[in-house]
Design an enzyme around this catalytic site. Structure first.
Site, PDB file in Angstrom:
ATOM      1  N   LYS A 153       3.930  -7.183 -11.375  1.00 53.11           N
ATOM      2  CA  LYS A 153       4.081  -8.923 -10.601  1.00 53.11           C
ATOM      3  C   LYS A 153       2.425  -9.425 -11.185  1.00 53.11           C
ATOM      4  CE  LYS A 153       6.702 -11.018  -9.667  1.00 53.11           C
ATOM      5  NZ  LYS A 153       7.959 -11.964 -10.297  1.00 53.11           N
ATOM      6  N   TYR A 207       6.571  -2.132  -8.858  1.00 50.54           N
ATOM      7  CA  TYR A 207       6.401  -4.056  -8.651  1.00 50.54           C
ATOM      8  C   TYR A 207       5.459  -4.911  -8.836  1.00 50.54           C
ATOM      9  CZ  TYR A 207       8.146  -8.183  -6.246  1.00 50.54           C
ATOM     10  OH  TYR A 207       8.900  -9.584  -6.080  1.00 50.54           O
TER      11      TYR A 207
END
Length: 345
Positions: free
Chosen positions: A174, A170
């Site tokens: 991001k 993640y």
């Protein structure tokens, strides 16, 4: 644009925690919303969006998946502003196009930004980023810088003890996606204005019928949920604190960024940056009927200093402080959680 002037906008990931709350607020303000979902056959998600105020006249639904980002083209057509909230969380192993979520996320933001430019109507792309991409860790991984602000970027070769394949994936997705979308501020002479909002851990109430994962993480010390508490510890490892923001302020910040006559760049979105110990102390003071186990209060006494004033300096005002965030998260937990928190009075 002037406040209260209605616009045609696109919101990707419209059925999620942030997306649904943002769509709700935009519709209430009179905007026409193109909302994207992965699956228009999902009756519960479609039903939730169609039940929002003015949805019958102001809401258009589009099926679009970040793993097939060309699908967003039609949703973006004719819009003045695009809110890119959607992000791939679990890798689609059937994808022959992308090797992991990071590759999918980067390709997604590029294709969406390109669609914005091709539309010739989109003025600004507002990307929902994560403060986990703004770690103040030094590049050599030796320790934290003096404080966190928009100049900080998470070094992707530093490992964290409480990181998992999911959470590290993640962070990578991001961080790389935010970098990629910000590059459009200089591509083609900056024809497209791009704003990114690295948001802290989002708490508060929800329109969803289930407890959003981030609210579950906020409440993990009360519920004794060790998996979600590990996510809290992971955030403190990466950031040096736990930046918090209320869902209402997240949505208000997105709309504020739309309402400015001209705006581009990176703006952190969080109102407080307590440590895990400080969050536990606040819970214990306000909810003494529930005892937090010692193992759920680990870490330093205070969090690292964070400078979240860049957005405030151009006129944004946060309405919800740390106590509001925790209190409204408890309200959600009592209503939706199947854990022992639902028994709290």
């Amino acid at each position: 644009m002037e406040k209260n002037t209605s616009s045609r906008v696109c919101v990707t990931g419209a059925s999620g925690f942030i997306g649904s709350s943002l769509v709700n607020k935009l519709l209430r303000q009179g905007h026409t919303v193109h909302a994207t979902l992965r699956n228009l056959d999902d009756a519960s998600k479609v039903g939730l969006l169609k039940s929002l105020p003015h949805a019958d006249t102001k809401l258009l639904l589009f099926q679009a998946d970040i793993y097939d980002p060309q699908e967003f083209e039609h949703a973006i057509e004719g819009c003045e502003f695009v809110f890119h909230v959607a992000t791939p969380m679990q890798h689609n192993n059937l994808s022959s196009q992308y090797k992991d979520t990071a590759e999918a996320a980067v390709a997604g933001v590029r294709i969406i930004a390109d669609s914005c430019i091709r539309s010739q109507t989109v003025k600004r792309l507002i990307y929902t980023a994560s403060v986990l991409a703004a770690s103040p860790w030094t590049e050599d991984g030796a320790g934290f810088k003096a404080y966190l602000d928009e100049s900080c970027w998470t070094p992707l070769d530093v490992s964290f003890p409480h990181g998992t394949d999911f959470t590290m994936g993640y962070i990578v997705s991001k961080t790389l996606a935010e970098n990629a979308v910000l590059s459009y501020n200089v591509i083609d002479g900056g024809k497209l204005e791009v704003v990114t909002l690295p948001c802290g851990l989002v708490g508060g109430e929800t329109l969803l019928p289930i407890l959003p994962p981030t609210v579950g993480v906020v409440l993990s010390q009360l519920t004794g949920d060790s998996n979600r508490y590990n996510s809290l510890k992971f955030m403190q490892e990466v950031i040096g604190s736990v930046p918090l923001v209320h869902i209402e302020d997240v949505c208000r910040a997105h709309i504020f960024c739309m309402e400015q006559p001209s705006m581009r760049g990176r703006f952190c979105c969080a109102v407080a940056s307590p440590s895990i110990k400080e969050i536990a102390a606040c819970f214990q003071e306000n909810y003494p009927e529930y005892k937090i186990a010692k193992e759920f209060t680990e870490g330093p006494e205070g969090g690292i200093k964070c400078d979240f004033t860049k957005l405030v300096k151009i006129g944004f005002e946060y309405k919800y402080g740390m106590k509001n965030i925790l209190d409204d998260s408890v309200v959600s937990g009592r209503r939706l959680s199947k854990s022992s928190l639902s028994q709290l009075i």
